[in-house]
Design an enzyme around this catalytic site. Structure first.
Site, PDB file in Angstrom:
ATOM      1  N   SER A 139       2.741 -17.828   0.212  1.00 59.37           N
ATOM      2  CA  SER A 139       1.517 -17.149  -0.247  1.00 59.37           C
ATOM      3  C   SER A 139       0.844 -18.078  -1.248  1.00 59.37           C
ATOM      4  O   SER A 139       1.500 -18.976  -1.802  1.00 59.37           O
ATOM      5  CB  SER A 139       1.915 -15.844  -0.946  1.00 59.37           C
ATOM      6  OG  SER A 139       0.857 -15.348  -1.742  1.00 59.37           O
ATOM      7  N   TYR A 152       8.028 -11.111  -6.767  1.00 54.40           N
ATOM      8  CA  TYR A 152       7.303 -11.508  -5.548  1.00 54.40           C
ATOM      9  C   TYR A 152       6.791 -12.943  -5.678  1.00 54.40           C
ATOM     10  O   TYR A 152       7.016 -13.781  -4.800  1.00 54.40           O
ATOM     11  CB  TYR A 152       6.144 -10.545  -5.265  1.00 54.40           C
ATOM     12  CG  TYR A 152       5.360 -10.953  -4.045  1.00 54.40           C
ATOM     13  CD1 TYR A 152       5.912 -10.819  -2.779  1.00 54.40           C
ATOM     14  CD2 TYR A 152       4.087 -11.524  -4.152  1.00 54.40           C
ATOM     15  CE1 TYR A 152       5.215 -11.231  -1.643  1.00 54.40           C
ATOM     16  CE2 TYR A 152       3.380 -11.933  -3.031  1.00 54.40           C
ATOM     17  CZ  TYR A 152       3.951 -11.778  -1.783  1.00 54.40           C
ATOM     18  OH  TYR A 152       3.269 -12.196  -0.662  1.00 54.40           O
TER      19      TYR A 152
HETATM   20  N1  LIG Z   1      -1.214  -9.517   3.067  1.00 54.03           N
HETATM   21  C1  LIG Z   1      -1.384 -10.467   2.162  1.00 54.03           C
HETATM   22  O1  LIG Z   1      -2.339 -10.457   1.376  1.00 54.03           O
HETATM   23  C2  LIG Z   1      -0.416 -11.625   2.085  1.00 54.03           C
HETATM   24  C3  LIG Z   1      -0.803 -12.742   1.338  1.00 54.03           C
HETATM   25  C4  LIG Z   1       0.066 -13.818   1.255  1.00 54.03           C
HETATM   26  C5  LIG Z   1       1.292 -13.784   1.896  1.00 54.03           C
HETATM   27  N2  LIG Z   1       1.638 -12.677   2.606  1.00 54.03           N
HETATM   28  C6  LIG Z   1       2.956 -12.693   3.257  1.00 54.03           C
HETATM   29  O2  LIG Z   1       2.779 -12.518   4.649  1.00 54.03           O
HETATM   30  C7  LIG Z   1       3.960 -11.965   5.212  1.00 54.03           C
HETATM   31  C8  LIG Z   1       3.588 -10.814   6.112  1.00 54.03           C
HETATM   32  O3  LIG Z   1       3.017  -9.772   5.330  1.00 54.03           O
HETATM   33  P1  LIG Z   1       1.796  -8.886   5.845  1.00 54.03           P
HETATM   34  O4  LIG Z   1       0.688  -9.071   4.900  1.00 54.03           O
HETATM   35  O5  LIG Z   1       1.562  -9.103   7.271  1.00 54.03           O
HETATM   36  O6  LIG Z   1       2.375  -7.427   5.529  1.00 54.03           O
HETATM   37  P2  LIG Z   1       2.915  -6.269   6.478  1.00 54.03           P
HETATM   38  O7  LIG Z   1       1.859  -5.864   7.434  1.00 54.03           O
HETATM   39  O8  LIG Z   1       3.474  -5.261   5.530  1.00 54.03           O
HETATM   40  O9  LIG Z   1       4.078  -6.966   7.314  1.00 54.03           O
HETATM   41  C9  LIG Z   1       5.368  -7.148   6.823  1.00 54.03           C
HETATM   42  C10 LIG Z   1       6.295  -7.332   8.007  1.00 54.03           C
HETATM   43  O10 LIG Z   1       7.613  -7.585   7.518  1.00 54.03           O
HETATM   44  C11 LIG Z   1       8.511  -6.698   8.172  1.00 54.03           C
HETATM   45  N3  LIG Z   1       9.620  -6.354   7.289  1.00 54.03           N
HETATM   46  C12 LIG Z   1       9.545  -5.870   6.020  1.00 54.03           C
HETATM   47  N4  LIG Z   1      10.779  -5.618   5.549  1.00 54.03           N
HETATM   48  C13 LIG Z   1      11.649  -5.961   6.530  1.00 54.03           C
HETATM   49  C14 LIG Z   1      13.051  -5.916   6.660  1.00 54.03           C
HETATM   50  N5  LIG Z   1      13.832  -5.439   5.685  1.00 54.03           N
HETATM   51  N6  LIG Z   1      13.595  -6.337   7.819  1.00 54.03           N
HETATM   52  C15 LIG Z   1      12.833  -6.795   8.835  1.00 54.03           C
HETATM   53  N7  LIG Z   1      11.504  -6.856   8.770  1.00 54.03           N
HETATM   54  C16 LIG Z   1      10.903  -6.434   7.638  1.00 54.03           C
HETATM   55  C17 LIG Z   1       7.675  -5.463   8.507  1.00 54.03           C
HETATM   56  O11 LIG Z   1       8.189  -4.777   9.634  1.00 54.03           O
HETATM   57  P3  LIG Z   1       9.010  -3.402   9.599  1.00 54.03           P
HETATM   58  O12 LIG Z   1       8.386  -2.504   8.587  1.00 54.03           O
HETATM   59  O13 LIG Z   1       8.882  -2.928  11.006  1.00 54.03           O
HETATM   60  O14 LIG Z   1      10.390  -3.795   9.271  1.00 54.03           O
HETATM   61  C18 LIG Z   1       6.355  -6.111   8.896  1.00 54.03           C
HETATM   62  O15 LIG Z   1       6.378  -6.502  10.247  1.00 54.03           O
HETATM   63  C19 LIG Z   1       4.845 -11.562   4.033  1.00 54.03           C
HETATM   64  O16 LIG Z   1       5.832 -12.541   3.863  1.00 54.03           O
HETATM   65  C20 LIG Z   1       3.875 -11.569   2.841  1.00 54.03           C
HETATM   66  O17 LIG Z   1       4.530 -11.860   1.635  1.00 54.03           O
HETATM   67  C21 LIG Z   1       0.824 -11.605   2.716  1.00 54.03           C
END
Ligand SMILES: NC(=O)c1ccc[n+]([C@@H]2O[C@H](COP(=O)([O-])OP(=O)(O)OC[C@H]3O[C@@H](n4cnc5c(N)ncnc54)[C@H](OP(=O)(O)O)[C@@H]3O)[C@@H](O)[C@H]2O)c1
Length: 262
Positions: A139, A152
């Site tokens: 991130s 985080y």
């Molecule tokens: N959104 C942002 O602004 C942003 C910015 C920078 C970086 N990121 C990073 O991008 C990545 C994806 O996040 P996102 O924004 O797409 O959020 P999201 O829609 O909440 O996706 C998170 C994913 O991780 C999975 N997950 C969470 N806990 C888990 C566990 N214990 N075991 C297996 N799978 C798990 C969830 O699936 P299930 O619930 O089905 O398990 C979901 O598919 C993360 O690493 C986040 O830190 C996000």
């Protein structure tokens, strides 16, 4: 042997958008997350739309024993994974001392331990098979400390540094390692992290997960080390290097506090 891209966190957000972007390019996929029903319907949809093979595995990556079971299955299944996308991740927000410990532990298990273990297990298989590619999702939070989202931000700093180091180490095994550092992206992440999503939507800072995934996939083709989608995000990632560390952590804390309701 059929080749697959394995994507964790593929049930929603950036991971789902990565799955779609890769399927569009004819990649066979193995999707991993906890929500089995979501994974099943995504697998059916991607197979129908793009004619690729899409396998899925419901696994809680925060549970080391379940992850061990999954890794064993992969080993026995003799499926060649030539691209690993470590996208699963969770966030917490608010004062560190007020957090429920199990949620913090989960964050460390998923964002750090599971990601590292998958790189180790699948990296070793890739090395035996002559190479591959790994994309770890960090991130722009990785570039500075983040008061009120302390664990985080620190977990993403780990992912950034770990990935950069692996990139150097694994070059001799023909494994290319990149790290994706998105800025704020329109996914379920903020509500899951108990942040004020509306404020972010109003600030028009958010990119779409599809934009992030498309940028990432193109950058992977060029074997970029650090992939930061969006010009504004590239500025935000560069700024901490220009100010004093006191100023940087103070400003990051002020911003995070504004988005944390507690
Ligand atoms: N959104 C942002 O602004 C942003 C910015 C920078 C970086 N990121 C990073 O991008 C990545 C994806 O996040 P996102 O924004 O797409 O959020 P999201 O829609 O909440 O996706 C998170 C994913 O991780 C999975 N997950 C969470 N806990 C888990 C566990 N214990 N075991 C297996 N799978 C798990 C969830 O699936 P299930 O619930 O089905 O398990 C979901 O598919 C993360 O690493 C986040 O830190 C996000």
């Amino acid at each position: 042997m059929t080749r697959y891209a394995l994507i964790t966190g593929a049930s929603s957000g950036i991971g789902l958008a990565m799955a779609e972007a890769l399927a569009r390019r004819g990649r066979n996929l193995i999707l991993v997350a906890r929500q089995r029903d979501r994974l099943e319907s995504i697998a059916i949809e991607l197979t129908q739309r793009f004619g690729v093979e899409v396998l899925f595995r419901a696994c809680d990556l925060g549970e080391p024993l379940r992850l061990s079971g999954f890794l064993l299955e992969l080993e026995e299944g003799e499926r060649q994974i030539d691209l690993l996308v470590n996208c699963a991740g969770i966030g917490t927000s608010g004062p560190f001392l007020g957090q429920d410990w199990m949620t913090e532990q989960d964050l460390i298990e998923v964002n750090i331990l599971a990601l590292t273990r998958l790189c180790h297990a699948i990296g070793n298989s890739m090395a035996l098979l002559g190479g591959g590619q790994i994309l770890n999702v960090a991130s722009i939070a990785a570039f500075q400390p983040g008061p009120w989202m302390s664990t985080y931000y620190a977990s993403k700093a780990y992912v950034l540094h770990f990935s950069e180091a692996l990139r150097v180490e694994l070059k001799k095994c023909s494994i290319k390692v990149s790290v994706l550092c998105p800025g704020p992206t329109r996914t379920g992440f903020f509500s899951r992290a108990q942040m004020d999503e509306q404020k972010l939507i109003d600030s028009k800072l958010l990119m779409s997960p599809e934009e992030v995934a498309l940028y990432a996939v193109r950058a992977l083709d060029r074997n970029r080390a650090i992939i930061i989608p969006g010009r504004r995000n590239r500025w935000l990632a560069a700024l901490p290097r220009l100010g004093s560390r006191w100023l940087v952590r103070t400003i990051a804390g002020m911003i995070n506090k504004a988005y944390c309701p507690r």
